[in-house]
Structures are given as structure tokens and as C-alpha cells.
Design a protein around this motif. Sequence first.
Motif, short mmCIF file in Angstrom:
data_model
loop_
_atom_site.label_atom_id
_atom_site.label_comp_id
_atom_site.label_asym_id
_atom_site.label_seq_id
_atom_site.Cartn_x
_atom_site.Cartn_y
_atom_site.Cartn_z
N ILE A 264 7.42 62.66 -29.13
CA ILE A 264 7.55 63.73 -30.12
C ILE A 264 6.20 64.03 -30.78
O ILE A 264 5.86 65.19 -31.04
N ALA A 265 5.43 62.97 -31.02
CA ALA A 265 4.09 63.19 -31.60
C ALA A 265 3.20 63.95 -30.63
O ALA A 265 2.45 64.86 -31.03
N LEU A 266 3.26 63.59 -29.33
CA LEU A 266 2.45 64.30 -28.33
C LEU A 266 2.87 65.76 -28.21
O LEU A 266 2.02 66.66 -28.11
N ILE A 267 4.18 66.01 -28.22
CA ILE A 267 4.66 67.39 -28.14
C ILE A 267 4.19 68.19 -29.35
O ILE A 267 3.77 69.35 -29.23
N ALA A 268 4.26 67.57 -30.54
CA ALA A 268 3.80 68.25 -31.75
C ALA A 268 2.32 68.59 -31.65
O ALA A 268 1.90 69.70 -32.03
N MET A 269 1.51 67.65 -31.12
CA MET A 269 0.08 67.90 -30.98
C MET A 269 -0.19 69.02 -29.98
O MET A 269 -0.96 69.94 -30.25
N VAL A 270 0.48 68.95 -28.82
CA VAL A 270 0.28 69.98 -27.79
C VAL A 270 0.76 71.34 -28.29
O VAL A 270 0.13 72.38 -28.04
N ASN A 271 1.90 71.33 -29.02
CA ASN A 271 2.38 72.58 -29.60
C ASN A 271 1.36 73.19 -30.54
O ASN A 271 1.13 74.41 -30.55
N GLY A 272 0.73 72.34 -31.36
CA GLY A 272 -0.28 72.82 -32.29
C GLY A 272 -1.48 73.41 -31.59
O GLY A 272 -2.01 74.46 -31.98
N ILE A 273 -1.92 72.75 -30.51
CA ILE A 273 -3.07 73.24 -29.74
C ILE A 273 -2.74 74.57 -29.08
O ILE A 273 -3.53 75.52 -29.14
N PHE A 274 -1.56 74.64 -28.46
CA PHE A 274 -1.15 75.88 -27.80
C PHE A 274 -1.02 77.02 -28.81
O PHE A 274 -1.42 78.16 -28.54
N ALA A 275 -0.44 76.72 -29.98
CA ALA A 275 -0.25 77.75 -30.99
C ALA A 275 -1.59 78.29 -31.47
O ALA A 275 -1.75 79.49 -31.72
N ALA A 276 -2.58 77.38 -31.60
CA ALA A 276 -3.90 77.80 -32.07
C ALA A 276 -4.63 78.65 -31.04
O ALA A 276 -5.36 79.58 -31.39
N ILE A 277 -4.43 78.33 -29.75
CA ILE A 277 -5.16 79.04 -28.69
C ILE A 277 -4.41 80.28 -28.20
O ILE A 277 -4.98 81.37 -28.07
N PHE A 278 -3.10 80.11 -27.94
CA PHE A 278 -2.33 81.19 -27.31
C PHE A 278 -1.35 81.87 -28.26
O PHE A 278 -0.63 82.78 -27.86
N ASN A 279 -1.26 81.38 -29.48
CA ASN A 279 -0.33 81.93 -30.48
C ASN A 279 1.13 81.74 -30.07
O ASN A 279 2.00 82.52 -30.45
N VAL A 280 1.39 80.74 -29.26
CA VAL A 280 2.75 80.37 -28.86
C VAL A 280 2.76 78.87 -28.58
O VAL A 280 1.78 78.32 -28.09
N THR A 281 3.86 78.18 -28.93
CA THR A 281 3.91 76.74 -28.72
C THR A 281 4.11 76.41 -27.25
O THR A 281 4.61 77.24 -26.47
N PHE A 282 3.75 75.20 -26.88
CA PHE A 282 3.89 74.74 -25.50
C PHE A 282 5.37 74.71 -25.10
O PHE A 282 5.73 75.16 -24.00
N VAL A 283 6.23 74.22 -25.99
CA VAL A 283 7.66 74.14 -25.69
C VAL A 283 8.26 75.53 -25.51
O VAL A 283 9.10 75.75 -24.63
N HIS A 284 7.81 76.47 -26.32
CA HIS A 284 8.33 77.84 -26.18
C HIS A 284 7.89 78.45 -24.84
O HIS A 284 8.67 79.17 -24.20
N ALA A 285 6.67 78.14 -24.42
CA ALA A 285 6.20 78.62 -23.12
C ALA A 285 7.05 78.03 -22.00
O ALA A 285 7.40 78.73 -21.03
N LEU A 286 7.39 76.74 -22.13
CA LEU A 286 8.26 76.11 -21.13
C LEU A 286 9.65 76.73 -21.14
O LEU A 286 10.34 76.75 -20.12
N GLY A 287 10.07 77.24 -22.30
CA GLY A 287 11.37 77.89 -22.39
C GLY A 287 11.49 79.07 -21.43
O GLY A 287 12.53 79.28 -20.80
N TYR A 288 10.40 79.83 -21.30
CA TYR A 288 10.39 80.95 -20.35
C TYR A 288 10.49 80.43 -18.91
O TYR A 288 11.19 81.01 -18.08
N LEU A 289 9.78 79.32 -18.63
CA LEU A 289 9.76 78.77 -17.29
C LEU A 289 11.14 78.24 -16.88
O LEU A 289 11.56 78.39 -15.73
N PHE A 290 11.84 77.64 -17.83
CA PHE A 290 13.13 77.03 -17.53
C PHE A 290 14.32 77.95 -17.80
O PHE A 290 15.46 77.57 -17.55
N SER A 291 14.05 79.15 -18.32
CA SER A 291 15.15 80.06 -18.65
C SER A 291 16.04 80.41 -17.44
O SER A 291 17.27 80.54 -17.61
N PRO A 292 15.49 80.55 -16.20
CA PRO A 292 16.39 80.81 -15.07
C PRO A 292 17.39 79.68 -14.83
O PRO A 292 18.54 79.93 -14.42
#
Length: 402
Positions: A264-292
Motif C-alpha cells: 500500500i505504501a508503494l502504491i501510494a508513492m507510485v500514485n503520487g509520482i504518476f499524479a505529479a507527472i501525468f496528472n492521473v494516478t497509477f491505479v487509475h491508469a490501470l483501471g483503463y487497462l483492466f476495464s475490459p
Amino acid sequence: MKYLIGIISILVILLLAWVASFNRKKVRFKPILVMLTVQIILTFILLNTSFGQFFIGGITTGFNFLLGYAQQGVDFVFGGLVNVDQKGNHGFSFFINVLLPIVFISALIGILQYLKIMTLVIKGLGYVISKINGMGKLESYNAVAALILGQQEVFISIKNQLDHLPEKRLYTLCTSAMSTVSMAIIGAYMNILNPQYVVIAVILNLFGGFIIASVINPYSVNRNEEAIEFKEEKRQAFFQMLGEYIIDGFKVAVIVGAMLIGFIALIAMVNGIFAAIFNVTFVHALGYLFSPFAFLIGVPWNECIDAGEVMATKLLTNEFAAMTLFSENISKFSAHSQAVISVFLVSFANFSSIGIISGALKALNEKQGDAIAKHGLKLLYGASLVSLLSATIVGLVFGLQF
């Protein structure tokens, strides 16, 4: 339309298994159809009949009683602790309220094992299931044992046979172990998810493991391979045994807690990095990938991205992290989606389980541990299809009335 999508989804899942099959020409469809029919009938009974509600209610009540007794032990040791968050609010302690009761459940399992009650249950249920799945008796016994003992401990019960098992049978045994969950940890799931869906998932995954394994890894077992020899441990004194099971239960609680802290700590860190760079969290990006895949199991398209986030979290970390994310966002999902996602989450199908199973095997038999390790990704692939299949069937039957 819902039923048409559900039937198509089941066919797609079986096709995905067939594409990865070790021997497509040897797939036997009759036992697969029988087990699918059994799954659908059981799901309908458990979801939509008064008997099913009574059955699930009885199991839930029993676990609630056990968890209540477990809480007394937890309160005696940790009752003075107060969980306060950074804002000063009194919060819910996951480790104390969800994980520590595993210690008590583990102790009960040890007592039932000592009295040989568990052995009778495993052999009895295994015999009945072997008449349905068209596979070897060992595979059926192993699936029931994995449900009760867990994906690591189950191989101890067949330690004497490991050296003689061909890879084809070993793969099926490991798929069953990864697809089910241990009895000691079911109570913890019931603290997070609707207990009804936990019970249904446990039953469906038991048969689903055989269905997917029958497609990915088809084979026949001759009479000479049917002998089952359970390893008899040296008889221990009662309290020696009880102490070991209590310690084992505490180890499980601590290990799960440690993994959750790290993941959970790693996910929070990666989410923070993604949000700062791409303006979207890592988990949310995965949501699009797994939506099918979410759509495949019956989640409405407008909820698929949120469902995909939960499904991705489960695969990449573990089921507890995903269940926590799901429970925090449960208001985003319809009752139908809550049912299918909950069922999908109840299994050990994630990347960490590859290491757990191969490590447990290697500790008992190095050759077989190495053999299953090379099939690690295919093992996870099969176990994930089991979760998808169980969730799809629940989505198909949910709300069905005659």
C-alpha cells in the motif's frame, strides 16, 4: 442482454484457457460442461433461494460467533490501544480487528486436525468432488485440503507423493491451491466483504479450478496413479500442537500485515509520482487497462474503470489491498457489480502467490519446486481465469428468478 453477455463471457474465458492449453486436442468437454452446470445451479440456490440464504446465514453466524470469541483474546492483549489517525480521529485498526482473529481460527483448525476430523472432511468431500470433475482423486482431495489448510501447508499432506508426481498433475494441484483461500483467513474476508459473496466464491472457485485446469492442462489418470498416501506426522502432545498452530496463525497475520504495509505504501508513492507527472494516478491508469476484464465479468461499462482499478490492485499486490480499496469506494458500484467484484477478489491469484507456492514446494522437494516455478506465469494466468469465471457466473445468475 445481460444473460447473452454472461454466456459469451464464459465462452471467452474458456477460449482464453484453451489458447494457453498444453494440449488442445485432449480437452474433454463433458466434465467441463457438468462442472459449469453444477456451478450455475449452486450459485442460483445460494443467491436466489431461501435455502441458500439459510445456508449462507448459518455459515456467517458461525463465523461471527468465532470472530467474537477471537476478539475477546485480541481485546485482552490489545484492548488498551487506541487507533488515532493524523487528524486525531479514532479509526479502525486493520491488523487488530481483521488479521489477529486469524490466530484463533488457526488454533481451531489445529484442534480439528489433531482429532482427525479435518482428515475425514477432506477425504469425504474430495471423494464426492472426484465423481463430478472427471479428474484424479488426488486432485480433488488436494483442492479441499488447500481450502482448509492453505496454499503453503497443503503440500505437506502429500509430501511423500511429490517426488512421483508428473508436472501435468503438479500444475493442477498448484492451480487449485492458488484459486482457493484457506479457512483460517475466510473470517478476515468476511470483515471486509459481504459474507454471502465470500461463501459463494469459495464454493465456485473449488470447481472453477478444475474447469480451467481441465482446459489448460488436460490429462487422464490411470489406476496405477490413483493411490493416495497422506503424510502422517509424528504424533504430538495436544498443547505442543496447539502452540504451533497458534504461532503459525500469528505468523500469517504478521506476514499479511507486513505485505500490506509495503504494497500500500508503494502504491501510494507510485500514485503520487504518476499524479505529479501525468496528472492521473497509477491505479487509475490501470483501471483503463483492466476495464475490459471488468466488463467481461458483467460490470456495467460506466463502472468498469473503477472496477478495473480494484482488479489490477488484486493481481499486482494481494486480495487484502484490493478489498480495502473496494470497500472504500463501494458506493460507486451497483449491487450487481458489488457481487461480481467481491467474488473476483476472493482468491490467492496474484504475483506474490507464485513465489509462495514455488517456495513451499521447493522447501519440500527442490526438483518439483523448480518444475512449477518455470510455469509460474501460466499458473497465475489459470488461477486468474478461475476468478474471472466465478465472478462471471455470479453476474449471470444475480437476480435471476423463475
